[in-house]
Design an enzyme around this catalytic site. Structure first.
Site, PDB file in Angstrom:
ATOM      1  N   ASP A  10     110.124  -4.468  42.144  1.00  0.00           N
ATOM      2  CA  ASP A  10     110.231  -5.625  44.141  1.00  0.00           C
ATOM      3  C   ASP A  10     108.853  -5.209  43.974  1.00  0.00           C
ATOM      4  O   ASP A  10     108.002  -4.515  44.470  1.00  0.00           O
ATOM      5  CB  ASP A  10     111.294  -4.501  44.059  1.00  0.00           C
ATOM      6  CG  ASP A  10     111.489  -5.504  45.534  1.00  0.00           C
ATOM      7  OD1 ASP A  10     110.404  -6.786  46.127  1.00  0.00           O
ATOM      8  OD2 ASP A  10     112.423  -5.738  46.216  1.00  0.00           O
ATOM      9  N   ASN A  33     102.078 -13.092  39.758  1.00  0.00           N
ATOM     10  CA  ASN A  33     103.000 -14.501  39.254  1.00  0.00           C
ATOM     11  C   ASN A  33     104.466 -14.168  40.614  1.00  0.00           C
ATOM     12  O   ASN A  33     104.380 -15.753  41.281  1.00  0.00           O
ATOM     13  CB  ASN A  33     103.555 -14.899  38.361  1.00  0.00           C
ATOM     14  CG  ASN A  33     104.129 -16.231  38.404  1.00  0.00           C
ATOM     15  OD1 ASN A  33     102.957 -17.255  38.959  1.00  0.00           O
ATOM     16  ND2 ASN A  33     105.043 -16.575  37.486  1.00  0.00           N
ATOM     17  N   ARG A  66      96.212  -3.228  45.005  1.00  0.00           N
ATOM     18  CA  ARG A  66      95.509  -1.723  45.410  1.00  0.00           C
ATOM     19  C   ARG A  66      96.205  -1.369  44.271  1.00  0.00           C
ATOM     20  O   ARG A  66      96.060   0.612  43.992  1.00  0.00           O
ATOM     21  CB  ARG A  66      96.247  -1.439  46.730  1.00  0.00           C
ATOM     22  CG  ARG A  66      95.822  -1.899  47.618  1.00  0.00           C
ATOM     23  CD  ARG A  66      96.204  -1.788  49.151  1.00  0.00           C
ATOM     24  NE  ARG A  66      95.943  -0.942  49.157  1.00  0.00           N
ATOM     25  CZ  ARG A  66      95.464  -0.624  50.311  1.00  0.00           C
ATOM     26  NH1 ARG A  66      94.641  -1.313  51.299  1.00  0.00           N
ATOM     27  NH2 ARG A  66      95.518   0.704  50.865  1.00  0.00           N
ATOM     28  N   TYR A  98     104.237 -21.744  53.757  1.00  0.00           N
ATOM     29  CA  TYR A  98     104.000 -21.932  52.344  1.00  0.00           C
ATOM     30  C   TYR A  98     102.641 -21.870  52.189  1.00  0.00           C
ATOM     31  O   TYR A  98     101.734 -20.956  51.573  1.00  0.00           O
ATOM     32  CB  TYR A  98     105.064 -22.948  51.507  1.00  0.00           C
ATOM     33  CG  TYR A  98     104.545 -22.337  49.960  1.00  0.00           C
ATOM     34  CD1 TYR A  98     104.799 -21.302  49.152  1.00  0.00           C
ATOM     35  CD2 TYR A  98     103.435 -22.939  49.477  1.00  0.00           C
ATOM     36  CE1 TYR A  98     104.758 -21.180  47.789  1.00  0.00           C
ATOM     37  CE2 TYR A  98     103.627 -23.359  47.837  1.00  0.00           C
ATOM     38  CZ  TYR A  98     103.449 -22.285  47.357  1.00  0.00           C
ATOM     39  OH  TYR A  98     103.526 -21.771  45.897  1.00  0.00           O
ATOM     40  N   LYS A 102      99.407 -18.816  50.824  1.00  0.00           N
ATOM     41  CA  LYS A 102      99.207 -19.504  50.046  1.00  0.00           C
ATOM     42  C   LYS A 102      97.682 -20.012  50.990  1.00  0.00           C
ATOM     43  O   LYS A 102      96.633 -18.949  49.206  1.00  0.00           O
ATOM     44  CB  LYS A 102      99.345 -20.704  49.193  1.00  0.00           C
ATOM     45  CG  LYS A 102     100.631 -20.415  48.498  1.00  0.00           C
ATOM     46  CD  LYS A 102     100.386 -19.492  47.586  1.00  0.00           C
ATOM     47  CE  LYS A 102     101.475 -18.909  46.154  1.00  0.00           C
ATOM     48  NZ  LYS A 102     101.777 -18.203  45.709  1.00  0.00           N
ATOM     49  N   THR A 133     109.317 -24.500  36.854  1.00  0.00           N
ATOM     50  CA  THR A 133     109.803 -22.993  36.899  1.00  0.00           C
ATOM     51  C   THR A 133     111.360 -23.139  37.932  1.00  0.00           C
ATOM     52  O   THR A 133     111.498 -24.113  38.594  1.00  0.00           O
ATOM     53  CB  THR A 133     108.706 -22.158  37.393  1.00  0.00           C
ATOM     54  OG1 THR A 133     108.565 -22.578  39.328  1.00  0.00           O
ATOM     55  CG2 THR A 133     107.608 -21.832  36.966  1.00  0.00           C
TER      56      THR A 133
END
Length: 186
Positions: A10, A33, A66, A98, A102, A133
């Site tokens: 997660d 992704n 990180r 969204y 992005k 997807t």
């Protein structure tokens, strides 16, 4: 596939990210992704859902970078591939949240690219409109097959590209940046 081991993760949970990094000490390629699309208007949309979108798409990606950047450095530099969106470059009605997430992820990619250059880590942003997807399953629009998208992304990575524009929608969106701001609806 030999050498690949699935890991439950997660990206919004620091403990989960740390556990994944601890398991993957031999990583040379990180592909970010994971993402969500809450599809909210900014002016009147549910702010908690907008925050969840930004938390996943921006801060989740940053957490992965990180956690894995030191591992990549130890392993010779490697690469980070962030899957972005044509929406990095435009907003469209009903989904401004969204696009904000992005656009922030795009600039996160640009910043990390500069910061990790000295350790030899290639940081790549891949922009795409619609890939077939789970995220786009409910949308009745033309979609790129996942295998085709992966092939484009991997070819660009192999060629050392730092920005890959995978489809026509993304090419049009990027080209539109040179003109005055306007409503761009896919």
């Amino acid at each position: 596939m030999p050498g690949v081991e699935p890991v439950s993760l997660d990206i919004t949970d620091p403990k989960s990210v740390a556990a994944a990094a601890a398991l993957a000490g031999d990583v040379t390629l990180l592909v970010n992704n994971a993402g969500v699309a809450q599809a909210r208007n900014l002016a009147d949309g549910d702010v908690d859902r907008i925050r969840a979108e930004i938390e996943t798409n921006v801060f989740g990606t940053l957490s992965m970078v990180r956690a894995f950047a030191p591992i990549l450095a130890r392993n010779g530099g490697g690469a980070i591939v962030n899957i972005l969106s044509a929406a990095s470059w435009f907003c469209y009605p009903g989904s401004s949240s969204y696009a904000v997430s992005k656009a922030a992820q795009w600039n996160l990619t640009n910043g990390v690219r500069m910061e990790l250059d000295a350790q030899g880590t290639l940081v790549v942003g891949v922009h795409v409109g619609m890939v077939d997807t789970d995220l786009t399953a409910a949308l009745d629009v033309a979609k790129m097959p996942p295998a085709e998208f992966v092939e484009i992304a991997l070819d660009g990575l192999e060629n050392g590209q730092v920005e890959i524009v995978a489809d026509d929608l993304s090419r049009r969106a990027k080209a539109a940046l040179a003109g005055p701001p306007r409503l761009l609806v896919p």
